[in-house]
Design a protein around this motif. Structure first.
Motif, PDB file in Angstrom:
ATOM      1  N   THR A  32       0.818  -1.217   0.000  1.00 38.67           N
ATOM      2  CA  THR A  32       0.000   0.000   0.000  1.00 38.67           C
ATOM      3  C   THR A  32       0.851   1.267   0.000  1.00 38.67           C
ATOM      4  N   ARG A  37       2.940   6.597  -2.597  1.00 35.14           N
ATOM      5  CA  ARG A  37       4.036   7.094  -3.420  1.00 35.14           C
ATOM      6  C   ARG A  37       3.508   7.619  -4.757  1.00 35.14           C
ATOM      7  N   SER A  97       5.255  10.166   2.423  1.00 36.21           N
ATOM      8  CA  SER A  97       4.991  10.360   3.854  1.00 36.21           C
ATOM      9  C   SER A  97       4.153  11.629   4.051  1.00 36.21           C
ATOM     10  N   SER A 100       0.587  11.194   2.799  1.00 32.73           N
ATOM     11  CA  SER A 100      -0.134  10.197   3.600  1.00 32.73           C
ATOM     12  C   SER A 100      -0.690  10.799   4.897  1.00 32.73           C
ATOM     13  N   ARG A 106      -5.935   9.800   2.336  1.00 33.16           N
ATOM     14  CA  ARG A 106      -6.182   8.497   2.973  1.00 33.16           C
ATOM     15  C   ARG A 106      -7.575   7.983   2.593  1.00 33.16           C
ATOM     16  N   ARG A 127       0.918   0.894   7.027  1.00 36.64           N
ATOM     17  CA  ARG A 127       1.094   1.478   8.361  1.00 36.64           C
ATOM     18  C   ARG A 127      -0.175   1.343   9.202  1.00 36.64           C
ATOM     19  N   ASP A 128      -1.318   1.273   8.513  1.00 36.54           N
ATOM     20  CA  ASP A 128      -2.611   1.303   9.218  1.00 36.54           C
ATOM     21  C   ASP A 128      -3.526   0.187   8.730  1.00 36.54           C
ATOM     22  N   ARG A 177      10.889  10.123   8.892  1.00 36.88           N
ATOM     23  CA  ARG A 177       9.632   9.489   8.471  1.00 36.88           C
ATOM     24  C   ARG A 177       8.959   8.750   9.626  1.00 36.88           C
ATOM     25  N   ASP A 181       5.262   9.617  10.449  1.00 37.05           N
ATOM     26  CA  ASP A 181       4.243   8.584  10.298  1.00 37.05           C
ATOM     27  C   ASP A 181       3.574   8.240  11.622  1.00 37.05           C
ATOM     28  N   ARG A 184       1.318  11.774  13.016  1.00 30.52           N
ATOM     29  CA  ARG A 184       0.230  12.443  12.301  1.00 30.52           C
ATOM     30  C   ARG A 184      -1.083  12.156  13.025  1.00 30.52           C
TER      31      ARG A 184
HETATM   32  O1   DC Z   1       6.152   1.663   2.795  1.00 30.31           O
HETATM   33  P1   DC Z   1       6.653   2.869   2.021  1.00 30.31           P
HETATM   34  O2   DC Z   1       7.976   3.392   2.489  1.00 30.31           O
HETATM   35  O3   DC Z   1       6.615   2.668   0.546  1.00 30.31           O
HETATM   36  O4   DC Z   1       5.550   3.996   2.367  1.00 30.31           O
HETATM   37  C1   DC Z   1       5.687   5.334   1.921  1.00 30.31           C
HETATM   38  C2   DC Z   1       4.959   6.280   2.876  1.00 30.31           C
HETATM   39  O5   DC Z   1       3.544   6.071   2.790  1.00 30.31           O
HETATM   40  C3   DC Z   1       5.315   6.104   4.354  1.00 30.31           C
HETATM   41  O6   DC Z   1       6.182   7.122   4.804  1.00 30.31           O
HETATM   42  C4   DC Z   1       4.006   6.188   5.094  1.00 30.31           C
HETATM   43  C5   DC Z   1       2.940   6.126   4.057  1.00 30.31           C
HETATM   44  N1   DC Z   1       2.040   4.984   4.200  1.00 30.31           N
HETATM   45  C6   DC Z   1       0.931   5.142   4.985  1.00 30.31           C
HETATM   46  O7   DC Z   1       0.758   6.193   5.581  1.00 30.31           O
HETATM   47  N2   DC Z   1       0.011   4.145   5.084  1.00 30.31           N
HETATM   48  C7   DC Z   1       0.196   2.985   4.456  1.00 30.31           C
HETATM   49  N3   DC Z   1      -0.716   2.023   4.558  1.00 30.31           N
HETATM   50  C8   DC Z   1       1.360   2.783   3.667  1.00 30.31           C
HETATM   51  C9   DC Z   1       2.269   3.804   3.571  1.00 30.31           C
END
Ligand code: DC
Length: 223
Positions: A32, A37, A97, A100, A106, A127-128, A177, A181, A184
């Motif tokens: 995700t 990105r 980041s 997001s 979102r 992340r979530d 980051r 992350d 927020r």
């Molecule tokens: O996993 P990654 O490094 O490719 O993720 C890039 C950014 O996206 C990361 O800094 C946080 C955000 N992200 C998020 O907020 N929720 C997710 N489900 C996946 C990534």
């Protein structure tokens, strides 16, 4: 359909592990972070400040993000263009980041992620995922490792791709980051209450793979 959620900070090895474990189990791997990105890339290309929700939100309607899979690899398509490589540039990490943290972004990506879990057996990393996207996931794993371990992993990936960046820069980016992350307001990075915490510090990829696969199989069996 079975859903496995794997959350955790940047560079914990989520994608490398989730992709391989998904192949072993015959599930679809959904990265995700790649979706965030792609939105970051859209902002960057269109000269939109990636921290400015008022500027970006009205433009989201112009964005179509799609995923497809070739040879077990996820590709991300932004308005018809395969951007899978462009989104991996170091500067796209911070852009992702930043976007997001915007509630409109979102919300925009939520349906797409849930639809994937309705259609396929998935291992979804982010992340979530366990807290917001798939709170009913069959298995939730929170994967972490020390910041130094994670930075070293990312640094090697960048070197392998010929990016000109130092270990210190990568570590600084990881720390920034992590802060971004997890601080927020919306869907911050944190383990779901029912997540299994796994720390991969010092592990080889093989050891982490076995640990994650075993954890998933045991959890599915006990359900
Ligand atoms: O996993 P990654 O490094 O490719 O993720 C890039 C950014 O996206 C990361 O800094 C946080 C955000 N992200 C998020 O907020 N929720 C997710 N489900 C996946 C990534």
């Amino acid at each position: 359909m079975i859903s496995v959620a794997i959350d955790g900070p940047s560079g914990a090895g989520k994608s490398s592990i989730a992709r391989r474990v998904a192949a072993r189990l015959g599930y679809t791997y959904v990265d995700t972070g790649a979706l965030y990105r792609a939105i970051g890339l859209f902002a960057h290309r269109n000269g939109i400040d990636d921290t400015d929700e008022a500027a970006l939100a009205p433009r989201l309607g112009e964005i179509k993000v799609e995923l497809f899979y070739r040879d077990g690899k996820q590709h991300v398509v932004l308005n018809g263009e395969d951007v899978s490589e462009d989104i991996r540039k170091p500067e796209m990490s911070m852009a992702a980041s930043n976007v997001s943290a915007l509630p409109a972004v979102r919300a925009f990506l939520l349906d797409l992620q849930r639809q994937m879990a309705r259609d396929y057996n998935v291992i979804m990393d982010g992340r979530d995922i366990g807290t917001v996207v798939l709170p009913q996931a069959d298995v939730k794993i929170f994967l972490t490792a020390s910041a130094e371990d994670r930075a070293m992993r990312r640094y090697k990936e960048f070197l392998g791709r010929g990016e000109n960046i130092s270990y210190e820069e990568v570590l600084e980016d990881i720390n920034r980051r992590d802060y971004n992350d997890s601080h927020r307001e919306i869907a911050p990075l944190r383990p779901a209450e029912d997540a299994i915490l796994l720390d991969t510090t010092g592990n080889t990829l093989e050891q982490s793979l076995d640990l994650v696969e075993r954890t998933i199989r045991e959890r599915l069996q006990s359900k």
